[in-house]
Design a protein around this motif. Sequence first.
Motif, PDB file in Angstrom:
ATOM      1  N   ILE A 118     -13.878   5.734  17.379  1.00  8.69           N
ATOM      2  CA  ILE A 118     -14.313   4.546  16.951  1.00  8.69           C
ATOM      3  C   ILE A 118     -13.786   4.231  15.448  1.00  8.69           C
ATOM      4  O   ILE A 118     -13.632   3.041  15.315  1.00  8.69           O
ATOM      5  CB  ILE A 118     -16.000   4.654  17.045  1.00  8.69           C
ATOM      6  N   PHE A 119     -13.486   5.313  14.666  1.00  9.49           N
ATOM      7  CA  PHE A 119     -13.242   5.384  13.347  1.00  9.49           C
ATOM      8  C   PHE A 119     -11.698   5.200  13.254  1.00  9.49           C
ATOM      9  O   PHE A 119     -10.761   5.643  14.148  1.00  9.49           O
ATOM     10  CB  PHE A 119     -13.527   6.481  12.723  1.00  9.49           C
ATOM     11  N   GLN A 120     -11.269   4.803  12.048  1.00 11.13           N
ATOM     12  CA  GLN A 120      -9.747   4.920  11.456  1.00 11.13           C
ATOM     13  C   GLN A 120      -8.903   3.892  12.023  1.00 11.13           C
ATOM     14  O   GLN A 120      -8.820   3.762  13.284  1.00 11.13           O
ATOM     15  CB  GLN A 120      -9.239   6.249  11.730  1.00 11.13           C
ATOM     16  N   GLY A 121      -8.283   3.387  11.110  1.00 10.51           N
ATOM     17  CA  GLY A 121      -7.187   2.373  11.649  1.00 10.51           C
ATOM     18  C   GLY A 121      -7.108   0.955  10.961  1.00 10.51           C
ATOM     19  O   GLY A 121      -5.945   0.161  10.872  1.00 10.51           O
ATOM     20  N   THR A 122      -8.128   0.701  10.169  1.00 12.61           N
ATOM     21  CA  THR A 122      -8.114  -0.523   9.193  1.00 12.61           C
ATOM     22  C   THR A 122      -8.982  -0.082   7.819  1.00 12.61           C
ATOM     23  O   THR A 122      -9.618   0.827   7.925  1.00 12.61           O
ATOM     24  CB  THR A 122      -8.845  -1.781  10.032  1.00 12.61           C
ATOM     25  N   LEU A 154     -19.323  12.156   9.397  1.00 11.06           N
ATOM     26  CA  LEU A 154     -19.826  11.551  10.895  1.00 11.06           C
ATOM     27  C   LEU A 154     -21.559  11.595  10.889  1.00 11.06           C
ATOM     28  O   LEU A 154     -21.940  10.743  11.294  1.00 11.06           O
ATOM     29  CB  LEU A 154     -19.420  12.354  12.139  1.00 11.06           C
ATOM     30  N   LEU A 155     -21.916  12.580  10.417  1.00  7.90           N
ATOM     31  CA  LEU A 155     -23.439  12.729  10.159  1.00  7.90           C
ATOM     32  C   LEU A 155     -24.091  11.789   9.449  1.00  7.90           C
ATOM     33  O   LEU A 155     -25.034  11.049   9.818  1.00  7.90           O
ATOM     34  CB  LEU A 155     -23.694  14.246   9.655  1.00  7.90           C
ATOM     35  N   ALA A 156     -23.603  11.454   8.325  1.00  7.83           N
ATOM     36  CA  ALA A 156     -23.950  10.443   7.454  1.00  7.83           C
ATOM     37  C   ALA A 156     -23.987   9.009   7.969  1.00  7.83           C
ATOM     38  O   ALA A 156     -24.690   8.254   7.521  1.00  7.83           O
ATOM     39  CB  ALA A 156     -23.264  10.112   5.943  1.00  7.83           C
ATOM     40  N   GLN A 157     -23.254   8.784   8.983  1.00  5.20           N
ATOM     41  CA  GLN A 157     -23.296   7.347   9.525  1.00  5.20           C
ATOM     42  C   GLN A 157     -23.962   7.491  10.802  1.00  5.20           C
ATOM     43  O   GLN A 157     -24.146   6.094  11.150  1.00  5.20           O
ATOM     44  CB  GLN A 157     -21.753   7.043   9.910  1.00  5.20           C
ATOM     45  N   LEU A 158     -24.518   8.339  11.329  1.00  3.40           N
ATOM     46  CA  LEU A 158     -25.149   8.538  12.576  1.00  3.40           C
ATOM     47  C   LEU A 158     -26.584   7.608  12.640  1.00  3.40           C
ATOM     48  O   LEU A 158     -26.964   6.779  13.483  1.00  3.40           O
ATOM     49  CB  LEU A 158     -25.682   9.804  13.271  1.00  3.40           C
ATOM     50  N   ASN A 217     -11.952   2.756   5.877  1.00  6.37           N
ATOM     51  CA  ASN A 217     -11.765   3.334   4.398  1.00  6.37           C
ATOM     52  C   ASN A 217     -12.841   2.937   3.687  1.00  6.37           C
ATOM     53  O   ASN A 217     -13.149   3.822   2.691  1.00  6.37           O
ATOM     54  CB  ASN A 217     -10.370   2.909   3.966  1.00  6.37           C
ATOM     55  N   TYR A 218     -13.393   1.698   3.457  1.00  6.07           N
ATOM     56  CA  TYR A 218     -14.385   1.172   2.553  1.00  6.07           C
ATOM     57  C   TYR A 218     -15.625   1.713   3.091  1.00  6.07           C
ATOM     58  O   TYR A 218     -16.333   2.139   2.134  1.00  6.07           O
ATOM     59  CB  TYR A 218     -14.136  -0.268   2.479  1.00  6.07           C
ATOM     60  N   TYR A 219     -15.959   1.461   4.372  1.00  8.75           N
ATOM     61  CA  TYR A 219     -17.284   1.819   4.758  1.00  8.75           C
ATOM     62  C   TYR A 219     -17.491   3.075   5.569  1.00  8.75           C
ATOM     63  O   TYR A 219     -18.829   3.406   5.650  1.00  8.75           O
ATOM     64  CB  TYR A 219     -17.826   0.441   5.570  1.00  8.75           C
ATOM     65  N   GLY A 220     -16.557   3.829   5.732  1.00 11.36           N
ATOM     66  CA  GLY A 220     -16.728   5.107   6.332  1.00 11.36           C
ATOM     67  C   GLY A 220     -17.219   5.196   7.759  1.00 11.36           C
ATOM     68  O   GLY A 220     -17.727   6.188   8.036  1.00 11.36           O
ATOM     69  N   GLY A 221     -17.370   4.101   8.474  1.00 17.17           N
ATOM     70  CA  GLY A 221     -17.860   3.946   9.828  1.00 17.17           C
ATOM     71  C   GLY A 221     -19.135   3.123   9.768  1.00 17.17           C
ATOM     72  O   GLY A 221     -19.470   2.905  10.883  1.00 17.17           O
ATOM     73  N   GLU A 222     -19.838   2.858   8.838  1.00 17.80           N
ATOM     74  CA  GLU A 222     -21.197   2.352   8.810  1.00 17.80           C
ATOM     75  C   GLU A 222     -20.854   0.910   9.459  1.00 17.80           C
ATOM     76  O   GLU A 222     -21.958   0.379  10.342  1.00 17.80           O
ATOM     77  CB  GLU A 222     -21.517   1.974   7.339  1.00 17.80           C
ATOM     78  N   LEU A 223     -20.012   0.186   9.105  1.00 21.07           N
ATOM     79  CA  LEU A 223     -19.738  -1.396   9.722  1.00 21.07           C
ATOM     80  C   LEU A 223     -19.607  -1.228  11.240  1.00 21.07           C
ATOM     81  O   LEU A 223     -20.142  -1.857  12.189  1.00 21.07           O
ATOM     82  CB  LEU A 223     -18.551  -1.941   8.918  1.00 21.07           C
ATOM     83  N   GLU A 224     -18.722  -0.199  11.734  1.00 24.08           N
ATOM     84  CA  GLU A 224     -18.250  -0.167  13.084  1.00 24.08           C
ATOM     85  C   GLU A 224     -19.818   0.314  13.744  1.00 24.08           C
ATOM     86  O   GLU A 224     -19.998  -0.419  15.009  1.00 24.08           O
ATOM     87  CB  GLU A 224     -17.542   1.060  13.271  1.00 24.08           C
ATOM     88  N   PHE A 225     -20.566   1.089  13.296  1.00 24.85           N
ATOM     89  CA  PHE A 225     -21.866   1.524  14.171  1.00 24.85           C
ATOM     90  C   PHE A 225     -22.792   0.649  14.169  1.00 24.85           C
ATOM     91  O   PHE A 225     -23.539   0.179  15.083  1.00 24.85           O
ATOM     92  CB  PHE A 225     -22.307   2.956  13.527  1.00 24.85           C
ATOM     93  N   LYS A 226     -22.909  -0.380  13.037  1.00 22.08           N
ATOM     94  CA  LYS A 226     -24.019  -1.402  12.948  1.00 22.08           C
ATOM     95  C   LYS A 226     -23.592  -2.440  13.949  1.00 22.08           C
ATOM     96  O   LYS A 226     -24.306  -3.077  14.783  1.00 22.08           O
ATOM     97  CB  LYS A 226     -23.989  -1.862  11.471  1.00 22.08           C
ATOM     98  N   LEU A 227     -22.345  -2.650  13.971  1.00 23.02           N
ATOM     99  CA  LEU A 227     -21.588  -3.902  14.976  1.00 23.02           C
ATOM    100  C   LEU A 227     -21.875  -3.389  16.343  1.00 23.02           C
ATOM    101  O   LEU A 227     -22.166  -4.114  17.183  1.00 23.02           O
ATOM    102  CB  LEU A 227     -20.305  -4.182  14.695  1.00 23.02           C
ATOM    103  N   MET A 228     -21.678  -2.143  16.681  1.00 21.79           N
ATOM    104  CA  MET A 228     -21.702  -1.516  17.949  1.00 21.79           C
ATOM    105  C   MET A 228     -23.184  -1.562  18.564  1.00 21.79           C
ATOM    106  O   MET A 228     -23.597  -1.926  19.656  1.00 21.79           O
ATOM    107  CB  MET A 228     -21.135  -0.348  18.243  1.00 21.79           C
TER     108      MET A 228
END
Length: 307
Positions: A91-95, A132-136, A99-110
């Motif tokens: 799910i992470f890494q590639g844009t 990863l734990l911080a974004q769960l 780098n800026y949100y650390g996965g928060e945006l990806e998880f919120k959108l999903m």
Amino acid sequence: MKRRDFLKNTAASSTLLGLGSLPLSSFESANALEVKKITILHTNDVHSHIDPFPANHPKNPGQGGVARRAAVIDQIRKAEEHVLLLDAGDIFQGTPYFNYYGGELEFKLMSMMKYDLATIGNHDFDNGVEGLLAQLPHAKFDFVSANYDFRNTVLDTHVKPYKIFKKGGIKIGVFGIGVELKGLVDKKLYKETVYNDPIDITSHFAKKLKEDEKCDIVICLSHLGFEYKNDPEKVCDRMLAQKTKNIDLIIGGHTHTFLDKPIVEKNSAGQDVVINQVGAYGINLGRIDFYFDNKMNLSSTGRKIIL
């Protein structure tokens, strides 16, 4: 996965997949009310691609994007009663969003798209197990991984080996399998995570779900990779299907494989296993429809949807 060239596919496709020995045509004479349908939607290796590719992109002009994916998923949910939405990792890494949100945006959108379940890919460790734990908390869906032992890490108890869903009276068991991390991910990122043999673990949990839990459909969310032609001994989805049993569907990731259509492999008992993978970067959405008649005979159709 590591950066590499990958196959581009530009045409939507569909295929009829007979599970067991019963083709979908066997249902033509059945009363439509007696047929139960389960729709599985899936993604893999989205790699933080939130926006569509630019219109002038040389390989994927204008394709992908979360907004388009969300709209298609919403249309399918309005048309189908029993839908599961799954992701096979990375799910992470590639844009810069990651780098800026650390996965928060990806998880919120999903979560807004109401994903039901995901497994963990190697790039999901890119900010470490702590990252990863911080974004769960931003993920309103669960994660499964059966062959990563997190007991000596901060992820202990946060990732389960499998999850069972019930849709329209059909019991669906889904478990996760991950790629070997050694040599692929820095040890300081995955720390004391233990990688266990995918074939042994799959044999155990597929049997548990099919025989003990009495699941009608067993799905493996795999981040092993579709196949490795230059390394035929490396465990991949095709090998996993061939050397185990009790799996109906393997949803794959890691190798960014753009399949024209789902393939069917024979398992160790000579039964059909459907395998699908829909490339990378949110360009495609996979769809598998399972059908049960009133005697619980199972068949399926599969396709990909270009976004």
